[in-house]
Motif scaffolding. Structure first.
Motif, PDB file in Angstrom:
ATOM      1  N   UNK A   1       0.907  -1.276  -0.152  1.00 48.10           N
ATOM      2  CA  UNK A   1      -0.056  -0.227  -0.114  1.00 48.10           C
ATOM      3  C   UNK A   1       0.712   1.202   0.075  1.00 48.10           C
ATOM      4  N   UNK A   2       2.005   1.231   0.849  1.00 44.45           N
ATOM      5  CA  UNK A   2       2.965   2.308   0.691  1.00 44.45           C
ATOM      6  C   UNK A   2       3.719   2.591  -0.636  1.00 44.45           C
ATOM      7  N   UNK A   3       3.814   1.634  -1.333  1.00 41.17           N
ATOM      8  CA  UNK A   3       4.536   1.568  -2.432  1.00 41.17           C
ATOM      9  C   UNK A   3       3.550   1.944  -3.599  1.00 41.17           C
ATOM     10  N   UNK A   4       2.038   1.729  -3.692  1.00 39.48           N
ATOM     11  CA  UNK A   4       1.119   2.391  -4.309  1.00 39.48           C
ATOM     12  C   UNK A   4       0.677   3.787  -4.233  1.00 39.48           C
ATOM     13  N   UNK A   5       0.665   3.892  -2.695  1.00 39.92           N
ATOM     14  CA  UNK A   5       0.428   5.356  -2.531  1.00 39.92           C
ATOM     15  C   UNK A   5       1.442   6.348  -2.616  1.00 39.92           C
ATOM     16  N   UNK A   6       2.729   6.169  -2.557  1.00 42.81           N
ATOM     17  CA  UNK A   6       3.977   6.913  -2.821  1.00 42.81           C
ATOM     18  C   UNK A   6       4.011   7.170  -4.480  1.00 42.81           C
ATOM     19  N   UNK A   7       3.987   6.049  -5.106  1.00 45.49           N
ATOM     20  CA  UNK A   7       3.922   6.270  -6.783  1.00 45.49           C
ATOM     21  C   UNK A   7       2.743   7.010  -7.247  1.00 45.49           C
ATOM     22  N   UNK A   8       1.472   6.609  -6.566  1.00 45.79           N
ATOM     23  CA  UNK A   8       0.134   7.069  -6.995  1.00 45.79           C
ATOM     24  C   UNK A   8       0.224   8.773  -6.766  1.00 45.79           C
ATOM     25  N   UNK A   9       0.613   8.962  -5.687  1.00 40.93           N
ATOM     26  CA  UNK A   9       0.685  10.679  -5.240  1.00 40.93           C
ATOM     27  C   UNK A   9       1.537  11.163  -6.375  1.00 40.93           C
ATOM     28  N   UNK A  10       2.821  10.878  -6.736  1.00 39.20           N
ATOM     29  CA  UNK A  10       3.485  11.259  -7.680  1.00 39.20           C
ATOM     30  C   UNK A  10       2.901  11.544  -9.240  1.00 39.20           C
ATOM     31  N   UNK A  11       2.126  10.388  -9.528  1.00 33.88           N
ATOM     32  CA  UNK A  11       1.560  10.618 -10.680  1.00 33.88           C
ATOM     33  C   UNK A  11       0.530  11.374 -10.602  1.00 33.88           C
ATOM     34  N   UNK A  12      -0.495  11.357  -9.606  1.00 33.23           N
ATOM     35  CA  UNK A  12      -1.678  12.369  -9.278  1.00 33.23           C
ATOM     36  C   UNK A  12      -1.368  13.740  -9.662  1.00 33.23           C
ATOM     37  N   UNK A  13      -0.232  13.907  -8.801  1.00 29.07           N
ATOM     38  CA  UNK A  13       0.210  15.401  -8.805  1.00 29.07           C
ATOM     39  C   UNK A  13       0.663  15.658 -10.411  1.00 29.07           C
ATOM     40  N   UNK A  14       1.285  14.782 -11.092  1.00 29.88           N
ATOM     41  CA  UNK A  14       1.661  15.162 -12.521  1.00 29.88           C
ATOM     42  C   UNK A  14       0.392  15.252 -13.541  1.00 29.88           C
ATOM     43  N   UNK A  15      -0.569  14.445 -13.267  1.00 29.89           N
ATOM     44  CA  UNK A  15      -1.708  14.403 -13.789  1.00 29.89           C
ATOM     45  C   UNK A  15      -2.464  15.927 -13.714  1.00 29.89           C
ATOM     46  N   UNK A  16      -2.421  16.266 -12.457  1.00 28.42           N
ATOM     47  CA  UNK A  16      -3.063  17.746 -12.130  1.00 28.42           C
ATOM     48  C   UNK A  16      -2.171  18.819 -12.772  1.00 28.42           C
ATOM     49  N   UNK A  17      -0.898  18.730 -12.690  1.00 25.92           N
ATOM     50  CA  UNK A  17       0.265  19.642 -13.414  1.00 25.92           C
ATOM     51  C   UNK A  17       0.105  19.914 -14.688  1.00 25.92           C
ATOM     52  N   UNK A  18      -0.125  18.742 -15.264  1.00 29.11           N
ATOM     53  CA  UNK A  18      -0.037  18.673 -16.905  1.00 29.11           C
ATOM     54  C   UNK A  18      -1.827  18.868 -17.402  1.00 29.11           C
ATOM     55  N   UNK A  19      -2.534  19.180 -16.353  1.00 28.44           N
ATOM     56  CA  UNK A  19      -3.957  19.054 -16.906  1.00 28.44           C
ATOM     57  C   UNK A  19      -4.513  18.203 -17.743  1.00 28.44           C
ATOM     58  N   UNK A  20      -4.125  16.751 -17.350  1.00 33.78           N
ATOM     59  CA  UNK A  20      -4.672  15.579 -18.201  1.00 33.78           C
ATOM     60  C   UNK A  20      -6.200  15.404 -18.060  1.00 33.78           C
ATOM     61  N   UNK A  21      -6.728  14.719 -18.858  1.00 32.84           N
ATOM     62  CA  UNK A  21      -8.113  14.055 -18.629  1.00 32.84           C
ATOM     63  C   UNK A  21      -7.848  12.653 -18.313  1.00 32.84           C
ATOM     64  N   UNK A  22      -8.210  12.396 -17.079  1.00 31.54           N
ATOM     65  CA  UNK A  22      -8.260  10.923 -16.592  1.00 31.54           C
ATOM     66  C   UNK A  22      -9.396  10.751 -15.666  1.00 31.54           C
ATOM     67  N   UNK A  23     -10.293   9.829 -16.295  1.00 30.60           N
ATOM     68  CA  UNK A  23     -11.712   9.492 -15.443  1.00 30.60           C
ATOM     69  C   UNK A  23     -11.248   8.607 -14.130  1.00 30.60           C
ATOM     70  N   UNK A  24     -10.241   7.895 -14.397  1.00 32.56           N
ATOM     71  CA  UNK A  24     -10.005   6.918 -13.271  1.00 32.56           C
ATOM     72  C   UNK A  24      -8.741   6.521 -13.183  1.00 32.56           C
ATOM     73  N   UNK A  25      -8.020   5.965 -12.137  1.00 29.59           N
ATOM     74  CA  UNK A  25      -6.718   5.953 -11.981  1.00 29.59           C
ATOM     75  C   UNK A  25      -6.622   4.793 -10.907  1.00 29.59           C
ATOM     76  N   UNK A  26      -6.014   3.499 -11.358  1.00 29.29           N
ATOM     77  CA  UNK A  26      -5.640   2.542 -10.178  1.00 29.29           C
ATOM     78  C   UNK A  26      -4.423   1.857 -10.375  1.00 29.29           C
ATOM     79  N   UNK A  27      -3.985   1.462  -9.373  1.00 28.61           N
ATOM     80  CA  UNK A  27      -2.595   0.743  -9.112  1.00 28.61           C
ATOM     81  C   UNK A  27      -2.675  -0.719  -8.541  1.00 28.61           C
ATOM     82  N   UNK A  28      -2.559  -1.779  -9.341  1.00 33.53           N
ATOM     83  CA  UNK A  28      -2.637  -3.018  -8.821  1.00 33.53           C
ATOM     84  C   UNK A  28      -1.159  -3.409  -8.520  1.00 33.53           C
ATOM     85  N   UNK A  29      -0.798  -4.278  -7.381  1.00 32.04           N
ATOM     86  CA  UNK A  29       0.432  -4.673  -7.147  1.00 32.04           C
ATOM     87  C   UNK A  29       0.249  -6.179  -6.786  1.00 32.04           C
TER      88      UNK A  29
END
Length: 141
Positions: free
Chosen positions: A49-77
């Motif tokens: 969960x820590x791995x998914x959360x850490x990387x997920x926060x990075x990606x979410x921040x970049x989605x926001x910064x780049x103003x990308x259109x994403x309906x949903x985002x999920x990480x499976x480990x």
């Protein structure tokens, strides 16, 4: 000098522990098979969960910064434990799933790559003991 994090983990009863986190508390417990009551989170799975959360926060921040259109985002480990004690994750596959009707695949892949290769400290820790496989999957609606 780097930042120091402190968590306090206190034995409650049987196999259960209460652990602090800067943003809240959580319970850790063993499964009934391992002598616990199953009323808390499992330590090894928490690492995933820590791995998914850490990387997920990075990606979410970049989605926001780049103003990308994403309906949903999920990480499976999917993580495989060694057979011998001490059991640890020696093979870990991280799948990034993006859902949307207008996914900017190249930019999303760049966001994943930046997290995996540069920003995610938990990913870097996992690399020290596990064979890591990364996959990005786009689901266009």
């Amino acid at each position: 000098m780097g930042t120091t994090n402190t968590v306090i983990t206190t034995w409650k009863q049987n196999m259960q522990f209460h652990s602090t986190n800067p943003a809240g508390d959580l319970l850790i417990d063993a499964s009934p098979d391992d002598g616990g009551n199953g009323d808390g989170l499992r330590p090894k799975a928490l690492m995933l969960s820590a791995l998914a959360g850490c990387s997920g926060l990075d990606v979410a921040q970049m989605i926001k910064k780049m103003r990308l259109e994403v309906d949903d985002f999920r990480i499976d480990i999917h993580a495989e434990l060694t057979d011998e004690h001490p059991k640890y994750y020696h093979k870990v596959k991280v799948e990034y799933h993006f859902y949307g009707s207008d996914l900017a695949e190249k930019k999303l892949q760049r966001a994943v790559d930046l997290s995996v290769e540069t920003y995610c400290g938990v990913m870097e820790m996992f690399r020290k003991f596990a064979d890591m496989e990364i996959e990005t999957i786009f689901h266009s609606s």
